[in-house]
Design a protein around this motif. Structure first.
Motif, PDB file in Angstrom:
ATOM      1  N   VAL A  82      67.929  30.833  79.337  1.00 26.47           N
ATOM      2  CA  VAL A  82      67.506  32.079  79.984  1.00 26.47           C
ATOM      3  C   VAL A  82      68.707  32.981  80.221  1.00 26.47           C
ATOM      4  CG1 VAL A  82      66.557  33.074  82.097  1.00 26.47           C
ATOM      5  CG2 VAL A  82      65.457  31.072  81.065  1.00 26.47           C
ATOM      6  N   LEU A  83      69.814  32.407  80.684  1.00 28.16           N
ATOM      7  CA  LEU A  83      71.018  33.201  80.930  1.00 28.16           C
ATOM      8  C   LEU A  83      71.538  33.812  79.641  1.00 28.16           C
ATOM      9  CD1 LEU A  83      73.201  34.150  82.882  1.00 28.16           C
ATOM     10  CD2 LEU A  83      74.420  32.000  82.473  1.00 28.16           C
ATOM     11  N   SER A  84      71.470  33.044  78.561  1.00 26.37           N
ATOM     12  CA  SER A  84      71.899  33.546  77.260  1.00 26.37           C
ATOM     13  C   SER A  84      71.087  34.773  76.852  1.00 26.37           C
ATOM     14  CB  SER A  84      71.768  32.450  76.203  1.00 26.37           C
ATOM     15  OG  SER A  84      72.071  32.938  74.912  1.00 26.37           O
ATOM     16  N   VAL A 144      57.764  30.806  76.940  1.00 22.38           N
ATOM     17  CA  VAL A 144      57.375  30.405  78.296  1.00 22.38           C
ATOM     18  C   VAL A 144      56.742  31.609  78.983  1.00 22.38           C
ATOM     19  CG1 VAL A 144      59.183  28.653  78.522  1.00 22.38           C
ATOM     20  CG2 VAL A 144      59.649  31.008  79.231  1.00 22.38           C
ATOM     21  N   THR A 145      56.229  31.414  80.169  1.00 22.64           N
ATOM     22  CA  THR A 145      55.608  32.518  80.892  1.00 22.64           C
ATOM     23  C   THR A 145      56.665  33.340  81.637  1.00 22.64           C
ATOM     24  OG1 THR A 145      55.287  31.254  82.939  1.00 22.64           O
ATOM     25  CG2 THR A 145      53.559  31.087  81.252  1.00 22.64           C
ATOM     26  N   GLU A 146      56.292  34.575  81.980  1.00 26.66           N
ATOM     27  CA  GLU A 146      57.207  35.422  82.754  1.00 26.66           C
ATOM     28  C   GLU A 146      57.498  34.801  84.114  1.00 26.66           C
ATOM     29  OE1 GLU A 146      56.975  39.773  82.880  1.00 26.66           O
ATOM     30  OE2 GLU A 146      55.335  39.615  81.403  1.00 26.66           O
ATOM     31  N   LYS A 201      61.138  34.104  85.748  1.00 26.24           N
ATOM     32  CA  LYS A 201      61.549  34.577  87.077  1.00 26.24           C
ATOM     33  C   LYS A 201      62.095  33.426  87.920  1.00 26.24           C
ATOM     34  CE  LYS A 201      58.366  38.518  87.449  1.00 26.24           C
ATOM     35  NZ  LYS A 201      57.190  39.073  88.170  1.00 26.24           N
ATOM     36  N   THR A 202      61.433  32.277  87.819  1.00 20.10           N
ATOM     37  CA  THR A 202      61.902  31.104  88.572  1.00 20.10           C
ATOM     38  C   THR A 202      63.287  30.678  88.109  1.00 20.10           C
ATOM     39  OG1 THR A 202      59.641  30.304  88.903  1.00 20.10           O
ATOM     40  CG2 THR A 202      61.424  28.702  89.155  1.00 20.10           C
ATOM     41  N   HIS A 203      63.478  30.651  86.788  1.00 24.74           N
ATOM     42  CA  HIS A 203      64.783  30.275  86.235  1.00 24.74           C
ATOM     43  C   HIS A 203      65.861  31.269  86.667  1.00 24.74           C
ATOM     44  CE1 HIS A 203      63.508  26.861  84.000  1.00 24.74           C
ATOM     45  NE2 HIS A 203      62.790  27.534  83.100  1.00 24.74           N
ATOM     46  N   ILE A 204      65.546  32.556  86.616  1.00 27.21           N
ATOM     47  CA  ILE A 204      66.532  33.581  86.988  1.00 27.21           C
ATOM     48  C   ILE A 204      66.896  33.466  88.460  1.00 27.21           C
ATOM     49  CG2 ILE A 204      66.862  36.076  87.313  1.00 27.21           C
ATOM     50  CD1 ILE A 204      65.420  36.519  84.681  1.00 27.21           C
TER      51      ILE A 204
END
Length: 216
Positions: free
Chosen positions: A157-159, A176-178, A182-185
């Protein structure tokens, strides 16, 4: 015989080093360079055992010259001989491949001892340079991403985030879902101790976290 090349843009410094080193029975000065470009060219020509390299020189500085020399001749040693002991000079010099880092106020006999030790396989750093490297290592060990490692998916996600993609675009790229993005971010912000996407992207670039995890 230890074959030495002297690289310094100050004629008086070169002359002084040449005069003293000539008194050493086991050292031969094979050439003198007035800038980094000449240092690279003369290294190619004479293939010395060790280069005494100044840091700040015209045309090409000692850092770039060291990189070029080590790229082609890994066995040739480079001893930085400079007036600077701050991290902006020490770290790039060591990263470029210098086997030693000494200040110009070094005593002549000590300089010769350092040259011989480098030729024997030792890394010879001035105490200030050594202390700085210890400080940097401690800092690196306490970086947020070291203390709180990102998961492979968070790295992915960061990449994508560093490419300027929106949550929707990241979700599409990673299948994956938005909401998941958002959770990962949110987790990334927390772990890296940043406040927004821009800070996260800058952190990633600075610490080489821009590549995906390559985990399926």
């Amino acid at each position: 015989m230890i074959r030495v090349l002297i690289a310094d843009d100050h004629h008086v410094v070169r002359r002084g080093l040449l005069f003293f080193l000539k008194t050493q029975k086991d050292i031969e000065v094979v050439g003198e360079a007035a800038n980094g470009k000449e240092a690279v060219e003369l290294t190619e020509k004479w293939l010395p055992d060790i280069v005494l390299m100044d840091l700040v020189m015209p045309e090409m500085d000692g850092i770039q010259a060291t990189k070029k020399i080590k790229e082609k001749h890994a066995s040739i040693h480079v001893l930085m001989l400079t007036s600077f002991s701050d991290r902006d000079h020490v770290l790039p010099a060591i990263e470029a491949g210098a086997a030693g880092y000494q200040l110009k106020d070094i005593e002549p006999d000590e300089l010769v001892a350092v040259i011989r030790k480098i030729m024997a396989g030792e890394n010879m750093l001035h105490p200030d340079a050594r202390e700085l490297l210890v400080e940097v290592k401690k800092e690196e060990e306490n970086l947020p991403h070291v203390l709180h490692p990102l998961t492979p998916r968070e790295r992915d996600v960061l990449s994508e985030l560093t490419k300027g993609k929106s949550n929707r675009e990241i979700a599409s790229s990673l299948f994956v879902t938005e909401k998941t993005v958002k959770t990962h971010i949110s987790n990334i912000f927390s772990k890296l101790q940043v406040q927004d996407r821009t800070q996260a992207a800058l952190y990633a670039v600075k610490h080489n976290l821009t590549s995906p995890s390559n985990q399926a």
